[in-house]
Design a protein around this motif. Structure first.
Motif, PDB file in Angstrom:
ATOM      1  N   THR A  95       0.851  -1.192   0.000  1.00 25.93           N
ATOM      2  CA  THR A  95       0.000   0.000   0.000  1.00 25.93           C
ATOM      3  C   THR A  95       0.885   1.239   0.000  1.00 25.93           C
ATOM      4  OG1 THR A  95      -1.689  -1.182   1.242  1.00 25.93           O
ATOM      5  CG2 THR A  95      -1.813   1.218   1.274  1.00 25.93           C
ATOM      6  N   ALA A  96       0.520   2.212  -0.829  1.00 28.82           N
ATOM      7  CA  ALA A  96       1.307   3.440  -0.929  1.00 28.82           C
ATOM      8  C   ALA A  96       0.732   4.571  -0.087  1.00 28.82           C
ATOM      9  CB  ALA A  96       1.400   3.879  -2.393  1.00 28.82           C
ATOM     10  N   ASP A  97      -0.519   4.443   0.356  1.00 26.86           N
ATOM     11  CA  ASP A  97      -1.121   5.510   1.157  1.00 26.86           C
ATOM     12  C   ASP A  97      -1.994   4.908   2.256  1.00 26.86           C
ATOM     13  OD1 ASP A  97      -3.333   4.622  -0.221  1.00 26.86           O
ATOM     14  OD2 ASP A  97      -3.844   6.548  -1.076  1.00 26.86           O
ATOM     15  N   ALA A  98      -2.270   5.716   3.268  1.00 26.72           N
ATOM     16  CA  ALA A  98      -3.031   5.241   4.427  1.00 26.72           C
ATOM     17  C   ALA A  98      -4.449   4.813   4.064  1.00 26.72           C
ATOM     18  CB  ALA A  98      -3.065   6.325   5.509  1.00 26.72           C
ATOM     19  N   ALA A  99      -5.021   5.433   3.038  1.00 25.04           N
ATOM     20  CA  ALA A  99      -6.396   5.109   2.649  1.00 25.04           C
ATOM     21  C   ALA A  99      -6.475   3.839   1.805  1.00 25.04           C
ATOM     22  CB  ALA A  99      -6.998   6.282   1.873  1.00 25.04           C
ATOM     23  N   GLY A 100      -5.341   3.320   1.355  1.00 26.33           N
ATOM     24  CA  GLY A 100      -5.356   2.117   0.532  1.00 26.33           C
ATOM     25  C   GLY A 100      -5.819   2.355  -0.891  1.00 26.33           C
ATOM     26  N   GLU A 101      -5.783   3.601  -1.327  1.00 25.75           N
ATOM     27  CA  GLU A 101      -6.237   3.945  -2.682  1.00 25.75           C
ATOM     28  C   GLU A 101      -5.121   3.875  -3.714  1.00 25.75           C
ATOM     29  OE1 GLU A 101      -9.370   4.438  -3.723  1.00 25.75           O
ATOM     30  OE2 GLU A 101      -9.911   3.826  -1.703  1.00 25.75           O
ATOM     31  N   ARG A 102      -3.881   3.748  -3.284  1.00 23.32           N
ATOM     32  CA  ARG A 102      -2.742   3.652  -4.193  1.00 23.32           C
ATOM     33  C   ARG A 102      -1.867   2.501  -3.729  1.00 23.32           C
ATOM     34  NH1 ARG A 102      -3.241   6.177  -8.688  1.00 23.32           N
ATOM     35  NH2 ARG A 102      -1.047   5.970  -9.123  1.00 23.32           N
ATOM     36  N   THR A 103      -1.219   1.887  -4.693  1.00 20.32           N
ATOM     37  CA  THR A 103      -0.299   0.792  -4.415  1.00 20.32           C
ATOM     38  C   THR A 103       1.022   1.113  -5.077  1.00 20.32           C
ATOM     39  OG1 THR A 103      -2.050  -0.857  -4.248  1.00 20.32           O
ATOM     40  CG2 THR A 103       0.124  -1.669  -4.861  1.00 20.32           C
ATOM     41  N   VAL A 104       2.102   0.730  -4.425  1.00 23.94           N
ATOM     42  CA  VAL A 104       3.420   0.846  -5.052  1.00 23.94           C
ATOM     43  C   VAL A 104       3.912  -0.574  -5.346  1.00 23.94           C
ATOM     44  CG1 VAL A 104       4.731   0.925  -2.875  1.00 23.94           C
ATOM     45  CG2 VAL A 104       5.706   1.890  -4.950  1.00 23.94           C
ATOM     46  N   ALA A 105       4.351  -0.771  -6.583  1.00 26.16           N
ATOM     47  CA  ALA A 105       4.926  -2.046  -7.008  1.00 26.16           C
ATOM     48  C   ALA A 105       6.376  -1.774  -7.376  1.00 26.16           C
ATOM     49  CB  ALA A 105       4.159  -2.612  -8.198  1.00 26.16           C
ATOM     50  N   VAL A 106       7.290  -2.379  -6.643  1.00 27.86           N
ATOM     51  CA  VAL A 106       8.718  -2.174  -6.864  1.00 27.86           C
ATOM     52  C   VAL A 106       9.265  -3.377  -7.628  1.00 27.86           C
ATOM     53  CG1 VAL A 106      10.968  -1.873  -5.763  1.00 27.86           C
ATOM     54  CG2 VAL A 106       8.929  -0.786  -4.784  1.00 27.86           C
ATOM     55  N   PHE A 107       9.889  -3.088  -8.768  1.00 30.30           N
ATOM     56  CA  PHE A 107      10.460  -4.113  -9.626  1.00 30.30           C
ATOM     57  C   PHE A 107      11.978  -4.033  -9.533  1.00 30.30           C
ATOM     58  CE2 PHE A 107      12.313  -5.331 -13.742  1.00 30.30           C
ATOM     59  CZ  PHE A 107      11.757  -6.581 -13.934  1.00 30.30           C
ATOM     60  N   ASP A 108      12.607  -5.168  -9.242  1.00 27.98           N
ATOM     61  CA  ASP A 108      14.065  -5.261  -9.243  1.00 27.98           C
ATOM     62  C   ASP A 108      14.458  -6.426 -10.136  1.00 27.98           C
ATOM     63  OD1 ASP A 108      15.140  -3.218  -7.370  1.00 27.98           O
ATOM     64  OD2 ASP A 108      13.745  -4.222  -5.999  1.00 27.98           O
ATOM     65  N   GLN A 109      15.530  -6.213 -10.895  1.00 25.49           N
ATOM     66  CA  GLN A 109      15.996  -7.242 -11.825  1.00 25.49           C
ATOM     67  C   GLN A 109      17.512  -7.171 -11.922  1.00 25.49           C
ATOM     68  OE1 GLN A 109      15.101  -6.635 -16.035  1.00 25.49           O
ATOM     69  NE2 GLN A 109      14.642  -8.808 -16.229  1.00 25.49           N
ATOM     70  N   GLN A 110      18.118  -8.342 -11.965  1.00 26.60           N
ATOM     71  CA  GLN A 110      19.550  -8.443 -12.215  1.00 26.60           C
ATOM     72  C   GLN A 110      19.737  -9.538 -13.254  1.00 26.60           C
ATOM     73  OE1 GLN A 110      22.000  -8.706  -8.734  1.00 26.60           O
ATOM     74  NE2 GLN A 110      23.797  -9.314  -9.901  1.00 26.60           N
ATOM     75  N   VAL A 111      20.279  -9.161 -14.427  1.00 32.67           N
ATOM     76  CA  VAL A 111      20.422 -10.110 -15.524  1.00 32.67           C
ATOM     77  C   VAL A 111      21.749  -9.918 -16.253  1.00 32.67           C
ATOM     78  CG1 VAL A 111      17.953 -10.448 -15.967  1.00 32.67           C
ATOM     79  CG2 VAL A 111      19.162  -8.584 -17.106  1.00 32.67           C
ATOM     80  N   ARG A 112      22.126 -10.969 -16.956  1.00 33.08           N
ATOM     81  CA  ARG A 112      23.262 -10.949 -17.871  1.00 33.08           C
ATOM     82  C   ARG A 112      22.712 -11.289 -19.245  1.00 33.08           C
ATOM     83  NH1 ARG A 112      25.723 -15.267 -19.644  1.00 33.08           N
ATOM     84  NH2 ARG A 112      25.066 -16.520 -17.882  1.00 33.08           N
ATOM     85  N   VAL A 113      23.123 -10.537 -20.254  1.00 34.91           N
ATOM     86  CA  VAL A 113      22.683 -10.816 -21.618  1.00 34.91           C
ATOM     87  C   VAL A 113      23.422 -12.063 -22.100  1.00 34.91           C
ATOM     88  CG1 VAL A 113      22.524  -9.964 -23.976  1.00 34.91           C
ATOM     89  CG2 VAL A 113      22.218  -8.378 -22.068  1.00 34.91           C
ATOM     90  N   ALA A 114      22.655 -13.084 -22.492  1.00 40.76           N
ATOM     91  CA  ALA A 114      23.230 -14.343 -22.960  1.00 40.76           C
ATOM     92  C   ALA A 114      22.845 -14.631 -24.408  1.00 40.76           C
ATOM     93  CB  ALA A 114      22.761 -15.492 -22.056  1.00 40.76           C
ATOM     94  N   ALA A 115      22.141 -13.711 -25.039  1.00 44.24           N
ATOM     95  CA  ALA A 115      21.666 -13.895 -26.417  1.00 44.24           C
ATOM     96  C   ALA A 115      22.833 -13.849 -27.394  1.00 44.24           C
ATOM     97  CB  ALA A 115      20.662 -12.796 -26.766  1.00 44.24           C
ATOM     98  N   PRO A 116      22.627 -14.414 -28.591  1.00 42.16           N
ATOM     99  CA  PRO A 116      23.686 -14.376 -29.608  1.00 42.16           C
ATOM    100  C   PRO A 116      24.137 -12.948 -29.946  1.00 42.16           C
ATOM    101  CG  PRO A 116      21.948 -15.880 -30.270  1.00 42.16           C
ATOM    102  CD  PRO A 116      21.473 -15.184 -29.024  1.00 42.16           C
ATOM    103  N   TRP A 117      23.267 -11.973 -29.783  1.00 40.67           N
ATOM    104  CA  TRP A 117      23.609 -10.590 -30.067  1.00 40.67           C
ATOM    105  C   TRP A 117      24.186  -9.869 -28.857  1.00 40.67           C
ATOM    106  CZ3 TRP A 117      20.876  -7.814 -26.617  1.00 40.67           C
ATOM    107  CH2 TRP A 117      19.668  -8.351 -26.175  1.00 40.67           C
ATOM    108  N   SER A 118      24.636 -10.606 -27.849  1.00 45.09           N
ATOM    109  CA  SER A 118      25.076 -10.000 -26.588  1.00 45.09           C
ATOM    110  C   SER A 118      26.212  -8.998 -26.761  1.00 45.09           C
ATOM    111  CB  SER A 118      25.468 -11.071 -25.575  1.00 45.09           C
ATOM    112  OG  SER A 118      26.572 -11.816 -26.055  1.00 45.09           O
TER     113      SER A 118
END
Length: 152
Positions: A95-118
């Motif tokens: 929940t992003a606010d006390a009223a529950g009218e907004r939500t925060v979604a936090v995205f985290d990613q850690q990747v290595r490019v493994a494609a042929p075009w890396s």
């Protein structure tokens, strides 16, 4: 960290309470209905699926996503990523606010490019970062629209 390694962090402010956000983000098979850059998702089994992702750049990512974390009540979702990218991604939703009218979604990613075009990742990592940022903005907009339309 090498030039082909990437760490991303994004925070999405979304309408409504966390429950529907968690449900939408846990339902990877339906990402293509609201996230235009996620072109296809096909289930392999109860814990994994194949995804095809393409953004502005003429590069198509073919990924295998395997669920590692699914705590819907706690708002934690995570997958292992294999294929053209190797690493992990996860969501933390609250929940992003006390009223529950907004939500925060936090995205985290850690990747290595493994494609042929890396090799392109080492030549112009800023282009890949900009492409990723644009794709994430499109995903946030699409999910926000879906959440609002479901509330009506």
């Amino acid at each position: 960290m090498s030039a082909g390694d990437f760490v991303f962090h994004h925070e999405w402010s979304l309408p409504g309470p966390p429950g529907p956000v968690v449900e939408a983000l846990a339902d990877i098979e339906h990402y293509p209905t609201w996230w235009p850059q996620v072109r296809q998702v096909h289930r392999i089994d109860d814990h994994s699926g194949r995804a095809v992702v393409r953004s502005v750049l003429p590069l198509t990512l073919r990924l295998v996503l395997t669920r590692e974390t699914e705590d819907r009540e706690g708002g934690r979702l995570g997958v292992r990523i294999d294929g053209d990218l190797v690493g992990w991604a996860g969501w933390s939703i609250d929940t992003a606010d006390a009223a529950g009218e907004r939500t925060v979604a936090v995205f985290d990613q850690q990747v290595r490019v493994a494609a042929p075009w890396s090799g392109a990742a080492t030549l112009a990592p800023w282009v890949l970062r900009a492409n990723h940022a644009w794709m994430m903005r499109q995903g946030r907009r699409g999910l926000a629209r879906q959440l609002v339309s479901r509330r009506r």
